[in-house]
Design a protein around this motif. Sequence first.
Motif, mmCIF file in Angstrom:
data_model
loop_
_atom_site.group_PDB
_atom_site.id
_atom_site.type_symbol
_atom_site.label_atom_id
_atom_site.label_comp_id
_atom_site.label_asym_id
_atom_site.label_seq_id
_atom_site.Cartn_x
_atom_site.Cartn_y
_atom_site.Cartn_z
ATOM 1 N N HIS A 1 1.633 -2.042 15.577
ATOM 2 C CA HIS A 1 1.064 -0.022 16.323
ATOM 3 C C HIS A 1 0.495 -0.281 15.595
ATOM 4 N N PHE A 2 1.073 -0.435 13.945
ATOM 5 C CA PHE A 2 -0.715 -0.182 13.910
ATOM 6 C C PHE A 2 -2.383 -0.638 13.512
ATOM 7 N N ASN B 1 13.796 2.988 17.853
ATOM 8 C CA ASN B 1 13.221 3.390 16.460
ATOM 9 C C ASN B 1 14.488 1.679 15.410
ATOM 10 N N TRP C 1 5.852 10.224 2.308
ATOM 11 C CA TRP C 1 5.776 10.224 3.993
ATOM 12 C C TRP C 1 5.310 11.493 4.373
ATOM 13 N N ARG D 1 8.930 -7.269 9.689
ATOM 14 C CA ARG D 1 7.729 -7.474 8.703
ATOM 15 C C ARG D 1 7.217 -7.667 6.797
ATOM 16 N N HIS E 1 12.015 -0.599 13.692
ATOM 17 C CA HIS E 1 12.286 -0.101 12.060
ATOM 18 C C HIS E 1 12.179 -1.932 11.158
ATOM 19 N N MET F 1 -11.829 13.024 27.515
ATOM 20 C CA MET F 1 -12.614 11.501 27.146
ATOM 21 C C MET F 1 -12.992 11.262 28.557
ATOM 22 N N THR G 1 -3.723 1.039 16.036
ATOM 23 C CA THR G 1 -4.191 1.881 16.302
ATOM 24 C C THR G 1 -5.133 2.284 15.077
ATOM 25 N N HIS H 1 9.705 11.025 10.418
ATOM 26 C CA HIS H 1 10.027 10.157 11.281
ATOM 27 C C HIS H 1 9.837 8.158 11.491
ATOM 28 N N GLY I 1 -0.843 4.271 21.026
ATOM 29 C CA GLY I 1 -0.224 5.480 21.405
ATOM 30 C C GLY I 1 0.954 5.458 22.187
ATOM 31 N N TYR J 1 -3.410 10.505 10.141
ATOM 32 C CA TYR J 1 -4.432 11.642 11.656
ATOM 33 C C TYR J 1 -5.578 12.069 10.688
ATOM 34 N N TYR K 1 0.305 -2.034 -0.270
ATOM 35 C CA TYR K 1 -0.123 0.056 -0.045
ATOM 36 C C TYR K 1 1.115 1.372 -0.040
ATOM 37 N N ASN L 1 8.466 4.532 18.639
ATOM 38 C CA ASN L 1 8.627 4.494 17.314
ATOM 39 C C ASN L 1 9.277 5.736 17.147
ATOM 40 N N ALA L 2 8.894 6.721 17.434
ATOM 41 C CA ALA L 2 9.211 7.919 17.431
ATOM 42 C C ALA L 2 9.901 8.408 18.016
ATOM 43 N N GLY M 1 3.172 4.272 19.637
ATOM 44 C CA GLY M 1 3.747 5.351 18.580
ATOM 45 C C GLY M 1 4.826 6.047 19.398
HETATM 46 FE FE1 HAS Z 1 1.766 5.470 14.275
HETATM 47 C C1 HAS Z 1 4.657 3.782 12.121
HETATM 48 C C2 HAS Z 1 4.304 6.981 15.322
HETATM 49 C C3 HAS Z 1 -0.276 7.097 15.979
HETATM 50 C C4 HAS Z 1 -0.734 4.125 12.494
HETATM 51 N N1 HAS Z 1 1.733 4.422 11.983
HETATM 52 C C5 HAS Z 1 3.358 3.890 11.304
HETATM 53 C C6 HAS Z 1 2.304 3.031 10.778
HETATM 54 C C7 HAS Z 1 0.806 3.140 10.889
HETATM 55 C C8 HAS Z 1 0.975 3.713 11.450
HETATM 56 C C9 HAS Z 1 -0.096 3.130 9.724
HETATM 57 O O1 HAS Z 1 7.410 7.975 14.919
HETATM 58 C C10 HAS Z 1 2.764 2.416 9.505
HETATM 59 C C11 HAS Z 1 2.839 2.964 8.637
HETATM 60 C C12 HAS Z 1 3.930 1.891 6.894
HETATM 61 O O2 HAS Z 1 3.218 1.395 6.633
HETATM 62 O O3 HAS Z 1 5.804 1.918 7.894
HETATM 63 N N2 HAS Z 1 1.971 6.624 14.813
HETATM 64 C C13 HAS Z 1 3.203 7.364 15.953
HETATM 65 C C14 HAS Z 1 3.107 7.968 17.401
HETATM 66 C C15 HAS Z 1 1.806 8.737 16.757
HETATM 67 C C16 HAS Z 1 1.500 7.212 16.028
HETATM 68 C C17 HAS Z 1 3.734 8.878 17.570
HETATM 69 N N3 HAS Z 1 -0.112 5.923 13.865
HETATM 70 C C18 HAS Z 1 -0.610 7.041 14.729
HETATM 71 C C19 HAS Z 1 -1.873 6.864 14.494
HETATM 72 C C20 HAS Z 1 -2.490 5.656 13.463
HETATM 73 C C21 HAS Z 1 -1.413 5.194 13.552
HETATM 74 C C22 HAS Z 1 -3.027 7.237 15.341
HETATM 75 C C23 HAS Z 1 -3.297 4.994 12.875
HETATM 76 C C24 HAS Z 1 -4.850 5.883 12.158
HETATM 77 N N4 HAS Z 1 3.776 5.493 13.658
HETATM 78 C C25 HAS Z 1 5.024 6.463 14.486
HETATM 79 C C26 HAS Z 1 5.947 5.773 14.703
HETATM 80 C C27 HAS Z 1 5.675 5.346 13.020
HETATM 81 C C28 HAS Z 1 4.667 4.717 12.795
HETATM 82 C C29 HAS Z 1 7.571 7.125 14.647
HETATM 83 C C30 HAS Z 1 6.863 4.569 12.047
HETATM 84 C C31 HAS Z 1 7.612 3.077 12.371
HETATM 85 C C32 HAS Z 1 8.667 2.995 11.775
HETATM 86 O O4 HAS Z 1 10.218 3.068 11.718
HETATM 87 O O5 HAS Z 1 7.987 2.417 10.718
HETATM 88 C C33 HAS Z 1 0.549 9.265 18.020
HETATM 89 O O6 HAS Z 1 -0.127 9.966 17.447
HETATM 90 C C34 HAS Z 1 0.351 8.673 18.566
HETATM 91 C C35 HAS Z 1 -0.178 10.156 20.238
HETATM 92 C C36 HAS Z 1 -1.113 8.472 21.042
HETATM 93 C C37 HAS Z 1 -1.464 8.475 22.386
HETATM 94 C C38 HAS Z 1 -2.788 8.017 23.301
HETATM 95 C C39 HAS Z 1 -4.117 9.080 23.602
HETATM 96 C C40 HAS Z 1 -5.307 7.931 24.202
HETATM 97 C C41 HAS Z 1 -6.467 7.989 23.895
HETATM 98 C C42 HAS Z 1 -7.185 7.289 24.457
HETATM 99 C C43 HAS Z 1 -7.507 7.339 26.033
HETATM 100 C C44 HAS Z 1 -8.687 6.093 26.398
HETATM 101 C C45 HAS Z 1 -9.819 6.456 26.858
HETATM 102 C C46 HAS Z 1 -10.505 5.467 27.606
HETATM 103 C C47 HAS Z 1 -10.211 7.965 27.567
HETATM 104 C C48 HAS Z 1 0.189 9.244 23.339
HETATM 105 C C49 HAS Z 1 -6.304 9.358 23.163
HETATM 106 C C50 HAS Z 1 -10.222 5.239 28.820
HETATM 107 C C51 HAS Z 1 -10.079 3.964 29.244
HETATM 108 C C52 HAS Z 1 -10.120 3.329 29.966
HETATM 109 C C53 HAS Z 1 -9.366 1.892 30.717
HETATM 110 C C54 HAS Z 1 -11.269 3.801 31.802
#
Ligand code: HAS
Length: 564
Positions: free
Chosen positions: A389-390, A377, A234, A454, A381, A321, A393, A287, A365, A242, A138, A371-372, A368
Motif C-alpha cells: 500500500h505505501f 484490516n 500515530w 511485513r 494488518h 484532475m 502511495t 486506524h 487509495g 498527508y 522508521y 486498511n481503514a 487505504g
Molecule cells: Fe495509508 C498505512 C489508510 C493514504 C501511507 N499508509 C499506511 C502506511 C503508510 C501509508 C506509510 O486505515 C504504513 C505505516 C506503517 O509503517 O505502519 N491510507 C489510508 C487511507 C488513505 C491512505 C484511507 N497512505 C495514504 C497516503 C500515504 C499513505 C496518501 C502516503 C503518502 N494507511 C491506511 C491505514 C493504514 C495505512 C488504515 C494502516 C494499516 C495497518 O494496519 O497497519 C486515503 O487517504 C486514500 C484516499 C485516496 C484515494 C485515491 C484518489 C485518487 C486520486 C488519483 C486520481 C487519478 C487521476 C488520473 C485523475 C481515494 C486523487 C487519471 C487516471 C486515468 C486512468 C485516466
Amino acid sequence: MTTTKETVQSTATSSLKKQLEFVDRKDAKLALANIYVAFIAVLLGGIAGLLQVLVRSGAVELPGFLNYYQVLTVHGVLLGLVLTTFFIMGFQTAAISRTSGTFTNKQRTIGWIGFWVATIGLVAAAAMILTNQASVLYTFYAPLQAHAVFYLGLALVVVGSWIINAAQIMRYVQWKKENKGQSSPLLSFMVVVNNFLWYVCTLGVAIEVLVQLVPWSLNLVERVDVLLSRTLFWYFGHALVYFWLLPAYMVWYVVIPKVIGGKIFSESLAKLAFMLFLILSVPVGLHHQYMEPGIDALWKFIQAVLTFFVVIPSLMTAFAMFATFELRGRELGGKGIFGWFKKLPWSDSRFLLPFIGMVAFIPGGAGGIVNASYQMNELVHNTIWVTGHFHLTIATAVALTYFGTAFWLIPHLNGRKLTKRANSMANCAGILWAIGMAIMSGAMHVAGLLGAPRRSAYSEYGGSEQAAEWISYQIAQAVGGSILFIAILVITGLIIYLAFFAPKGEQEFPIAEVAPGAAKTPAVLENFKLWGIIMIAVIIFAYTIPIIDIINNSPVGSKGFKLW
Ligand code: HAS
C-alpha cells in the motif's frame, strides 16, 4: 513612437514580471540546498531498498557487519522521513518565493537556520543508525530502544522544519498585508495549510520523543508506556502521510494544468480540499492501532468514520484532475468519450511522471480504504500488504510527482534548462518506476493476502508449508525492486546533470491560472482561525478520552529492548 518614459515603464514592468515568474537567486539557493539533501537520501535509501529485496528473496546474505533491521531502518528513515521532509522544505520555499514574492533577508536567514538545524539532526541520527545503535525502523516503536542521540537527531530534523516553515508563513503573511482583501495565491495558500498541519501533528511525536523516549533511553526512567508512545506516534503518523501528499497535490492542482496548456478547474474546490485535510488528517491515527487491545472499540470506530471523511478531499482531487484533463483534451479537439485522453502531452516528463503517480494512487487509495475498514484490516494488518500500500502511495504517487517536479524545478532554480534528452531520460525513469513498482507492490499485496508478514528478513519458518507459498512473491519483489533501483540510478544521474552540467538557460516554473468565468473564491475558505478552531475541536473530541483511558489503565511500562 515610444517615449523614453514609456520604455522605462515597460522595462520596469517586464523586470517586475520576471521577478514574479522566477524564484529569486538567493531564495533558490536555500530551496536547492534542501532538494539536494533529499536526492542524496534517494540514492542511499535506494541502495538499502535493493539490499532488502535481495535478502528477502533468499538470494543474498548480508555481510556480518550489517543486519537486516539496520538496513531497513536506513531505508525507512532516508526515504520516508528525509527525502520527504527535505524535498518539501525546498519545494515549498521555492513555491512561496515564486507566488508570494522574494523572501526578506530576515526570512531567508531563518530559512537557512532551519535547514542547518535539520541537517545537523539528520547527521546525528544517521551516525546512530550506521553504528548500529538505532536499528528500530522508521516508526521507532517502543519497547525497541535506540540511543538517545537518534531520537534527539530526529527531533532536530522536525525543529529545523518548523523553523523553515515559519519563514514561509512569514512571507505569506507579508503578502496578505500588502494585498489586503485579495484572495491569496493558491500555491502559497496550500503551503501554509500544509505547514499548519505539520505544526499540529508533530506535537504528538515531539511529546513522545522528549517526554517518553529520550528520558527512557538515557536511563532516567526505567520503563516506558508502550501504548501511549504508539498512540502519540500515530497521532502524528497519519497526518505525516498527508504532509507528504499535499505538496504532490499542489503540483497536480497548480502546475499540471499549466503544463498541459489548461486552466485550474476550480480554486474554491482546491482550497476546500486543503482545508478538509487540515481538519481531518490528525484525528484518524487510531486506524493504525485497530489491533491494539488497550484502546476502546468505540474510539476506534469513531476514528474509522473520520478516516472515511478524510478520503473525501482525495476524491475531490480525482474529480478535479479528470475534469482538467478532459476539458483541455476536448479544447484540443479530442472527440468521443476518451478522445481527449490522446491529446494530453505524453512525452512531457513534467506531465507524465505525476500522471503515473495519479494512476498509481487509484489502487493505492483503494488499498487505504481496505486498511481503514476494521474487518479487512484484521486480515492485512502487519502483513506485507501494508508495505505494498505505501509503496503505491508515498513511493509512487508522491515520489514520482516529486521527481517529475525536481527535473524542471532544479534547472529553474539554478538557471539551466531541462533539455530534450534529459526529458526523455526522465520519462524512461518514470516508466521503469511504473514497471518495477507494479511488479514489486503487486507481489507485496498478494503475498500479504497469503499472510506474509511485513518487516521480516528471509525465513522459511522451519520449513512451514504456508511460508513456502510466499517465496515466489518475494522473488518477484526482488525483480521489481531491482528495476526500481535502475530507475534510481537514472534519476540520480539526471539530478547531477541538471544541477551541474545542463546548458544555461531559463526553465519555466509553471503556474496555471484559474478557468475564466470561475466563481470568486469565498473568503471563508481562507479563514485560518475558523478552520483552526474546527481542527482543534475535532482533535480534542477524537483523542481526549482514549488518551485519558490509556494513561489511567496502562499496565506497568516496559524496559527497553535491543534485539540486534
Ligand atoms: Fe495509508 C498505512 C489508510 C493514504 C501511507 N499508509 C499506511 C502506511 C503508510 C501509508 C506509510 O486505515 C504504513 C505505516 C506503517 O509503517 O505502519 N491510507 C489510508 C487511507 C488513505 C491512505 C484511507 N497512505 C495514504 C497516503 C500515504 C499513505 C496518501 C502516503 C503518502 N494507511 C491506511 C491505514 C493504514 C495505512 C488504515 C494502516 C494499516 C495497518 O494496519 O497497519 C486515503 O487517504 C486514500 C484516499 C485516496 C484515494 C485515491 C484518489 C485518487 C486520486 C488519483 C486520481 C487519478 C487521476 C488520473 C485523475 C481515494 C486523487 C487519471 C487516471 C486515468 C486512468 C485516466
